[in-house]
Scaffold this active site. Structure first.
Site, PDB file in Angstrom:
ATOM      1  N   SER A  31       0.816  -1.223   0.000  1.00 30.37           N
ATOM      2  CA  SER A  31       0.000   0.000   0.000  1.00 30.37           C
ATOM      3  C   SER A  31       0.850   1.273   0.000  1.00 30.37           C
ATOM      4  O   SER A  31       1.815   1.399   0.754  1.00 30.37           O
ATOM      5  CB  SER A  31      -0.917   0.013   1.228  1.00 30.37           C
ATOM      6  OG  SER A  31      -1.646   1.228   1.244  1.00 30.37           O
ATOM      7  N   LYS A  82     -13.446  -4.996   0.288  1.00 33.03           N
ATOM      8  CA  LYS A  82     -14.282  -3.859  -0.115  1.00 33.03           C
ATOM      9  C   LYS A  82     -15.772  -4.192  -0.287  1.00 33.03           C
ATOM     10  O   LYS A  82     -16.623  -3.364  -0.016  1.00 33.03           O
ATOM     11  CB  LYS A  82     -13.759  -3.266  -1.432  1.00 33.03           C
ATOM     12  CG  LYS A  82     -12.424  -2.571  -1.284  1.00 33.03           C
ATOM     13  CD  LYS A  82     -12.199  -1.584  -2.393  1.00 33.03           C
ATOM     14  CE  LYS A  82     -11.421  -2.130  -3.536  1.00 33.03           C
ATOM     15  NZ  LYS A  82     -11.042  -1.095  -4.499  1.00 33.03           N
ATOM     16  N   ASP A 118     -13.623   6.102  -4.882  1.00 31.85           N
ATOM     17  CA  ASP A 118     -13.208   5.924  -6.279  1.00 31.85           C
ATOM     18  C   ASP A 118     -14.122   6.718  -7.219  1.00 31.85           C
ATOM     19  O   ASP A 118     -13.683   7.184  -8.267  1.00 31.85           O
ATOM     20  CB  ASP A 118     -13.265   4.437  -6.686  1.00 31.85           C
ATOM     21  CG  ASP A 118     -12.033   3.679  -6.227  1.00 31.85           C
ATOM     22  OD1 ASP A 118     -11.015   4.326  -5.911  1.00 31.85           O
ATOM     23  OD2 ASP A 118     -12.089   2.435  -6.178  1.00 31.85           O
ATOM     24  N   ALA A 140     -15.813  -4.301 -16.327  1.00 28.22           N
ATOM     25  CA  ALA A 140     -17.027  -4.308 -15.508  1.00 28.22           C
ATOM     26  C   ALA A 140     -16.723  -4.888 -14.133  1.00 28.22           C
ATOM     27  O   ALA A 140     -17.575  -5.485 -13.488  1.00 28.22           O
ATOM     28  CB  ALA A 140     -18.122  -5.108 -16.201  1.00 28.22           C
ATOM     29  N   GLY A 141     -15.487  -4.703 -13.660  1.00 25.61           N
ATOM     30  CA  GLY A 141     -15.110  -5.132 -12.304  1.00 25.61           C
ATOM     31  C   GLY A 141     -15.400  -4.001 -11.327  1.00 25.61           C
ATOM     32  O   GLY A 141     -16.210  -3.104 -11.602  1.00 25.61           O
ATOM     33  N   ASN A 162     -16.896  -5.574 -22.019  1.00 21.42           N
ATOM     34  CA  ASN A 162     -16.153  -6.419 -21.078  1.00 21.42           C
ATOM     35  C   ASN A 162     -15.889  -7.792 -21.685  1.00 21.42           C
ATOM     36  O   ASN A 162     -16.691  -8.298 -22.464  1.00 21.42           O
ATOM     37  CB  ASN A 162     -16.949  -6.577 -19.776  1.00 21.42           C
ATOM     38  CG  ASN A 162     -16.098  -7.113 -18.642  1.00 21.42           C
ATOM     39  OD1 ASN A 162     -14.985  -6.611 -18.428  1.00 21.42           O
ATOM     40  ND2 ASN A 162     -16.571  -8.106 -17.931  1.00 21.42           N
TER      41      ASN A 162
HETATM   42  P1  NAP Z   1     -11.377  -6.422 -11.039  1.00 24.00           P
HETATM   43  O1  NAP Z   1     -12.605  -6.177 -10.241  1.00 24.00           O
HETATM   44  O2  NAP Z   1     -10.594  -7.669 -10.836  1.00 24.00           O
HETATM   45  O3  NAP Z   1     -11.809  -6.351 -12.596  1.00 24.00           O
HETATM   46  C1  NAP Z   1     -10.869  -6.607 -13.617  1.00 24.00           C
HETATM   47  C2  NAP Z   1     -11.454  -6.201 -14.970  1.00 24.00           C
HETATM   48  O4  NAP Z   1     -10.431  -6.381 -15.966  1.00 24.00           O
HETATM   49  C3  NAP Z   1     -12.651  -7.060 -15.396  1.00 24.00           C
HETATM   50  O5  NAP Z   1     -13.510  -6.265 -16.166  1.00 24.00           O
HETATM   51  C4  NAP Z   1     -11.965  -8.131 -16.249  1.00 24.00           C
HETATM   52  O6  NAP Z   1     -12.825  -8.748 -17.191  1.00 24.00           O
HETATM   53  C5  NAP Z   1     -10.911  -7.310 -16.966  1.00 24.00           C
HETATM   54  N1  NAP Z   1      -9.806  -8.115 -17.444  1.00 24.00           N
HETATM   55  C6  NAP Z   1      -8.853  -8.730 -16.709  1.00 24.00           C
HETATM   56  N2  NAP Z   1      -8.002  -9.387 -17.510  1.00 24.00           N
HETATM   57  C7  NAP Z   1      -8.406  -9.176 -18.792  1.00 24.00           C
HETATM   58  C8  NAP Z   1      -7.958  -9.613 -20.056  1.00 24.00           C
HETATM   59  N3  NAP Z   1      -6.872 -10.381 -20.191  1.00 24.00           N
HETATM   60  N4  NAP Z   1      -8.632  -9.209 -21.160  1.00 24.00           N
HETATM   61  C9  NAP Z   1      -9.724  -8.426 -21.047  1.00 24.00           C
HETATM   62  N5  NAP Z   1     -10.224  -7.979 -19.866  1.00 24.00           N
HETATM   63  C10 NAP Z   1      -9.575  -8.377 -18.751  1.00 24.00           C
HETATM   64  O7  NAP Z   1     -10.337  -5.232 -10.880  1.00 24.00           O
HETATM   65  P2  NAP Z   1     -10.663  -3.685 -10.622  1.00 24.00           P
HETATM   66  O8  NAP Z   1     -10.593  -3.400  -9.183  1.00 24.00           O
HETATM   67  O9  NAP Z   1     -11.888  -3.322 -11.382  1.00 24.00           O
HETATM   68  O10 NAP Z   1      -9.369  -2.984 -11.274  1.00 24.00           O
HETATM   69  C11 NAP Z   1      -9.177  -2.921 -12.680  1.00 24.00           C
HETATM   70  C12 NAP Z   1      -7.923  -2.093 -12.975  1.00 24.00           C
HETATM   71  O11 NAP Z   1      -8.118  -0.758 -12.557  1.00 24.00           O
HETATM   72  C13 NAP Z   1      -6.672  -2.604 -12.236  1.00 24.00           C
HETATM   73  O12 NAP Z   1      -5.572  -2.473 -13.102  1.00 24.00           O
HETATM   74  C14 NAP Z   1      -6.539  -1.645 -11.077  1.00 24.00           C
HETATM   75  O13 NAP Z   1      -5.180  -1.481 -10.665  1.00 24.00           O
HETATM   76  C15 NAP Z   1      -7.045  -0.356 -11.713  1.00 24.00           C
HETATM   77  N6  NAP Z   1      -7.589   0.572 -10.707  1.00 24.00           N
HETATM   78  C16 NAP Z   1      -7.011   1.791 -10.632  1.00 24.00           C
HETATM   79  C17 NAP Z   1      -7.514   2.718  -9.738  1.00 24.00           C
HETATM   80  C18 NAP Z   1      -6.874   4.072  -9.683  1.00 24.00           C
HETATM   81  O14 NAP Z   1      -7.091   4.775  -8.689  1.00 24.00           O
HETATM   82  N7  NAP Z   1      -6.135   4.479 -10.695  1.00 24.00           N
HETATM   83  C19 NAP Z   1      -8.594   2.388  -8.903  1.00 24.00           C
HETATM   84  C20 NAP Z   1      -9.169   1.131  -9.005  1.00 24.00           C
HETATM   85  C21 NAP Z   1      -8.646   0.223  -9.912  1.00 24.00           C
HETATM   86  P3  NAP Z   1     -13.687 -10.048 -16.781  1.00 24.00           P
HETATM   87  O15 NAP Z   1     -14.903  -9.512 -16.096  1.00 24.00           O
HETATM   88  O16 NAP Z   1     -13.970 -10.704 -18.069  1.00 24.00           O
HETATM   89  O17 NAP Z   1     -12.829 -10.884 -15.874  1.00 24.00           O
END
Ligand code: NAP
Length: 289
Positions: A31, A82, A118, A140-141, A162
């Site tokens: 973190s 979360k 967020d 859509a995560g 997605n």
């Molecule tokens: P999550 O809930 O695990 O969701 C992951 C998402 O990525 C899902 O939509 C998943 O699709 C997709 N995905 C993963 N691998 C893929 C692939 N090989 N091809 C296509 N789609 C793929 O994660 P999250 O919390 O939403 O985070 C997503 C990203 O945002 C991460 O990189 C995280 O570090 C970043 N993030 C950044 C911030 C910031 O403050 N900048 C805040 C939150 C998150 P499926 O549904 O098909 O599995």
């Protein structure tokens, strides 16, 4: 003597009135929040300390009981807690309820209120009005849910693409009463189709973290599209590199990280967060600059 003065300048003395905030997650050692928030408290001379606790999923309720019992002022909550932590709180903000996840808790005189910063962090990072804009959201995560909620709440129309189409459809269904939101499977042809009408593209998938590109993106991007990538490591993802090469404006992912943290800081302290201090800390840890 010199050393003591130096140490004093780097930290606030902890005393019996120090307010405690922190982050819970499992694991937690990665973190960035302790450094970001402690630097901000120090800069403003606020008598707060920010700690990090590794909390196993089976101990989550105990940890929240601890917040009540010890009078901890606030928490950040990260993976994997979360979605679950809301069950143990007294009240949820609209954002936390709609997104189905809490990343910030405020202990308001014994009442624990859950927020999702967020949503506001994304808004502030994007930094422009989205009213009547057409936005393509990839993913859509958890992050995708926060982004889509912020966008349609602010008057944009969204198409969610997605890999797992069903998750995009479920999300569109959940939010359809708030604004215009559609869903499709993430494929090169669906991307190209959606982008023809788009003003803004947001990547809320994890694609890019390992240097992967998004299939079909080169063909779909235009220079008049604003592109935001939530992935913040690496700083310049393949998506952002291609967008810049096309002449498009880009927003880097660390901005959202900064602003969601700043909003948590404001919730706990009631004070405006020192953005420049927090930004410097983040950039130093993430990119060594
Ligand atoms: P999550 O809930 O695990 O969701 C992951 C998402 O990525 C899902 O939509 C998943 O699709 C997709 N995905 C993963 N691998 C893929 C692939 N090989 N091809 C296509 N789609 C793929 O994660 P999250 O919390 O939403 O985070 C997503 C990203 O945002 C991460 O990189 C995280 O570090 C970043 N993030 C950044 C911030 C910031 O403050 N900048 C805040 C939150 C998150 P499926 O549904 O098909 O599995």
């Amino acid at each position: 003597m010199k050393r003591a003065i130096k140490r004093e300048a780097k930290s606030m003395p902890i005393d019996a009135t120090t307010k405690v905030v922190g982050v819970i997650g499992y694991p937690i050692s990665h973190s960035l929040s302790p450094q970001m928030h402690n630097s901000a408290f120090l800069h403003l001379g606020l008598n707060y300390v920010y700690l990090a606790w590794e909390v196993e999923p089976s101990n989550l309720k105990l940890a929240i009981d601890g917040v009540r019992g010890l009078g901890i002022v606030g928490l950040n909550v990260t993976i994997p807690h979360k979605e679950k932590v809301g069950e143990y709180l007294d009240e949820l903000s609209e954002e936390a309820r709609m997104v189905g996840a809490v990343n910030t808790i405020l202990n308001k005189n014994g009442k624990l209120v859950g927020f999702n910063t967020d949503v506001e962090g994304f808004r502030r990072a994007l930094g422009c009005s989205v009213k009547d804009k057409k936005v393509v959201v990839l993913g859509a995560g958890g992050a995708g849910r926060a982004v889509v909620f912020a966008l349609i709440k602010d008057g944009a129309s969204c198409i969610i693409l997605n890999r797992t189409e069903e998750k995009a459809r479920d999300l569109a269904e959940k939010f359809k009463g708030i604004g215009e939101v559609m869903a499709d499977k993430l494929t090169p042809s669906a991307l190209k189709r959606a982008m023809q009408e788009a003003d803004i593209l947001v990547n809320a998938t994890s694609l890019g973290m390992k240097g992967e590109s998004i299939e079909g993106i080169e063909d779909a991007l235009r220079e008049d599209i604003l592109v935001m990538d939530l992935v913040y490591n690496p700083r310049e993802t393949p998506l952002l590199r291609i967008a810049k090469e096309k002449g498009a404006r880009v927003v880097e992912g660390w901005r959202m990280l900064l602003h969601q943290g700043a909003y948590s800081f404001e919730i706990w302290t009631g004070k405006k967060a020192p953005l420049d201090v927090m930004e410097n800390v983040l950039q130093k840890i993430l990119y060594g600059v």
